[in-house]
Design an enzyme around this catalytic site. Structure first.
Site: not given
Ligand code: HEM
Lengths: 285, 426
Positions: B219, B223, B247-248, B291
């Protein structure tokens, strides 16, 4: 500025070391090519098996699973435990609570004599788990040519393509004499040393081709009260269906719950998408 | 901590006013993920994955805490207690499948998140700290995932623990002692299982702490975006809420559809059948594989089969496996091209593509048995991996002629940016 130099040196060090390993590996591969083993050439992948429990809407074919249970009870239980399954679980197969009580009571489970405190055997209760046929692994080994018959509860999930594997294993016992793979190669001609040792049984679906279990099923090994087919192939399918249930008793509930989740999520995601379009309607991006 | 045109938090409700004076937590949220945080308007869907990763972390903690109420970390009963969860605990099967596949989903999301960073140059100044903290999170996740996989105490749990802790044995002089000290014994047993459980419970909360730092560090500059051009004016940004919450939100829906499909219809797809066999120290599985999310690094580990001078092959493998991740720490300084986004870097683009292919090959070989030709293929792929990061990236940065960048985000989106051009003239 030092790192400008150090970085490529480290990079080249790792790259050249691993390339040296490559060269030595390649040299070995050329000078002594790997010899194929009998397991590699003659092991078979499981045959295809279709069960009602397959797929996204799969459910248990209750009569078939009940037949599989009968096979377990009449044949497999002589050697194999089923220790994660309790008698009470049988209710899910369509038996009434009274039938389950009677069924449990027809099994003998380890208990304690209430008068003397000594270990004894008593009739089972619905809350009991299926008892083991052997007191311990040593006893199991002694009775089975030095192999422990594995617990079957999770077998359908503990092998690749488990249900098909169980079905193939049950139907896959064969005579080794003249045995050929799909390419027409004959096992004992190519690998005279691969002869099945005394006390083991040849089965190309088993990882190393020979196992300590004698063929447990044959045509007509069990007889079903409703006259369902009891040839080897049908029996093998029934016992595979039963072991799918013991491994994943919540399969039906899982599928049903899944559909509700997916349905709800499509609805919510659709709404979310509309909200997104709405919010961004005035913004080019 | 933000752009001058950011919305200001202005509570009108008396209760919220009172709260703002005593503990300005709503203000913090407003400025961090609310209308008070301006975000570039041109983010594509790759920027959804950070929020998805956060969701996965919460999902793992919630399902994990409930599983821990029913699980027993004792080598004689751990396997049975996992089966107890699957059969007798109400909705236990769902919790366990949600948690086991949640780990897979978490790593799938994180890999996309990391490769987004590789392509768009998100690791470059001024976001180096965000990147460094991300690598720390990735390492912590790997430790958590590894120890989690040991808990059900199946065959792969046991043998995986044995192989991975055995790596410490490769360290000269102190290695063997260190290995026994880590395990609390000569082989994995109760002592190891108990400490793995304790740490597996703890580490996700450590991860949560580092995630907070990660977002805090993000922050400060805000971004980045697909053009890699920094924000210049208000028209370059939109407030996080409602634009990116929306959107998220719908992105999360798509993720959940895929995730629930796996959990409910193919929950054992990503597991190994051998882990449904109780741990047996006397019977080694034919192939010990970790895995899927460890496969690329496992391939690098096994690629070193040749002693280099006085360094044994095993030690080389261990150094390379850890080095393969540690090199990410130096990425901001290895790639010093002034252009962030791969979109404007014609040469880098190709090598980025090659890295994806290389990782895919390593992934495939890591899951395959340690036989030829897989070992030889992973040796070539391992060599490329190290060359890519340590030799090629600096070279590309020096040699490449980047394409012209848009003047601003607004120009990239709208085709012209009058305000920014005027501002630049004056
Ligand atoms: C970064 C987050 C996490 C990751 C990547 C992760 C990963 C894993 C994995 C791979 C397993 C083995 C799955 C299986 O085969 O069943 C596991 C099991 C387990 N985890 Fe986690 N986990 C995380 C967070 C947590 C948290 C926060 C807790 C509890 C506080 C927790 C508690 C457990 C328990 C009790 C088990 C064993 C039960 C079982 O095997 O189903 N986990 N975890």
């Amino acid at each position: 500025m030092m790192y400008r130099l150090i970085a490529p040196v480290i990079g080249l060090f790792f790259a050249l070391s691993v390339l040296a390993a490559f060269v030595s590996g390649a040299y070995n591969a050329i000078t002594e090519p790997a010899q194929p083993t009998a397991e590699k050439l003659f092991h078979r992948a499981p045959k295809e098996l279709k069960l009602q429990s397959d797929g996204w809407a799969g459910t248990f074919d209750r009569p078939q699973v009940q037949r599989g249970y009968q096979i377990y009870k009449e044949v497999c239980k002589a050697c194999h435990s089923l220790k994660y399954v309790a008698f009470r679980d049988l209710e899910e197969l369509g038996y009434t609570p009274d039938q389950v009580k009677a069924e449990a009571a027809s099994w003998q489970v380890p208990g304690i004599d209430p008068n003397t405190g000594e270990a004894n055997m008593r009739p089972g209760l619905p809350t009991d788990y299926f008892p083991s046929p052997f007191a311990n692994d040593t006893a199991a080994r002694a009775a089975n040519n030095n192999a422990v018959p594995p617990d079957l509860s999770l077998m359908a999930k503990a092998r690749h393509e488990g249900p098909a594997y169980i079905y193939s294993l049950m139907t896959g016992f064969a005579s080794q004499d003249g045995y050929k793979n799909d390419k027409g190669q004959e096992l004992l001609k190519l690998f005279p040393d691969a002869k099945t040792p005394q006390g083991l049984h040849f089965n190309p679906y088993f990882a190393n081709l020979n196992l300590a279990m004698p063929p447990p099923l044959a045509n007509g090994t069990v007889t079903f009260a409703d006259g369902s087919p009891n040839d080897l192939d049908s029996e093998a399918k029934d016992v595979a269906a039963f072991l799918v249930w013991t491994a994943e008793p919540n399969l039906e509930k899982r599928h049903q719950t899944g559909w509700w989740f997916i349905l709800f999520l499509f609805f919510a995601t659709g709404l979310g998408y509309c909200a997104y379009r709405n919010v961004w309607a005035d913004k080019k991006h | 901590m933000s752009f001058p045109w950011a919305n200001h938090y202005n509570p009108t409700n008396p209760l919220m006013k009172w709260m703002d004076e005593k503990l300005p937590l709503p203000r913090l949220v407003y400025n961090a993920i609310g209308a008070g945080y301006p975000v570039p308007r041109n983010l594509n869907y790759f920027w959804n994955f950070g929020v998805l990763a956060g969701f996965c972390l919460v999902l793992q903690i919630v399902t994990g805490v409930v599983l821990a109420m029913h699980y027993a970390p004792n080598s004689t009963v751990a396997f049975a207690s996992t089966e107890h969860i699957m059969r007798d605990v109400n909705w236990g099967w769902m919790l366990r499948y949600a948690h086991a596949n949640g780990a897979s989903a978490f790593f799938a999301v994180i890999y996309v998140h990391i490769f987004r960073g590789f392509f768009y140059g998100s690791y470059k100044a001024p976001r180096e700290m965000v990147w460094l903290l991300g690598v720390v999170i990735f390492l912590l996740m790997m430790a958590t995932g590894f120890m989690g996989y040991v808990l059900p105490w199946g065959q792969m749990s046991f043998w995986g623990a044995k192989v991975i802790t055995g790596l410490f044995g490769a360290i000269p002089v102190v290695g063997e002692g260190l290995q026994h000290w880590l395990l609390g014994g000569f082989a994995p047993d109760d002592a190891a299982l108990n400490r793995f459980f304790s740490l597996h419970f703890l580490l996700p909360f450590v991860i949560a702490g580092v995630v907070i730092l990660h977002i805090w560090a993000l922050h400060i500059p805000g971004s980045s975006n697909p053009t890699g051009v920094e924000v210049k004016s208000e028209s370059d940004t939109v407030p996080f809420h409602p634009y990116y919450t929306a959107k998220d939100g719908w992105g999360l829906g798509v993720f959940l559809i895929i995730y629930c499909t796996v959990v409910f219809f193919m929950p054992n797809q990503f597991g190994h059948p051998d882990n449904y066999i109780p741990a047996n120290p006397l019977s080694t599985p034919a192939h010990i594989v970790p895995e899927w999310y460890f496969w690329p690094f496992y391939a690098i580990l096994r690629a070193f089969t040749f002693d280099i001078f006085f360094i044994p092959a095993k030690l080389m493998g261990v150094m390379a496996m850890f080095g393969a991740i540690l090199v990410w720490f130096f990425l901001p300084w290895l790639d010093n091209s002034p252009v962030r986004s791969g979109k404007y870097r014609p040469m880098f683009k190709w090598f980025f593509g090659a890295l994806i292919v290389d990782m895919a090959v390593l992934f495939y070989c890591g899951g395959a048995p340690a036989e030829e030709p897989y070992v030889m293929i992973s040796q070539i792929a391992t060599a490329y991996y190290f060359l890519h990061f340590l030799v090629l990236l600096p070279l590309i940065a020096a040699m490449e002629r980047p394409k012209p960048l848009p003047f601003s985000i607004t120009e990239a989106v709208l085709g012209a940016d009058d305000a920014a051009k005027l501002a630049a003239k004056s």
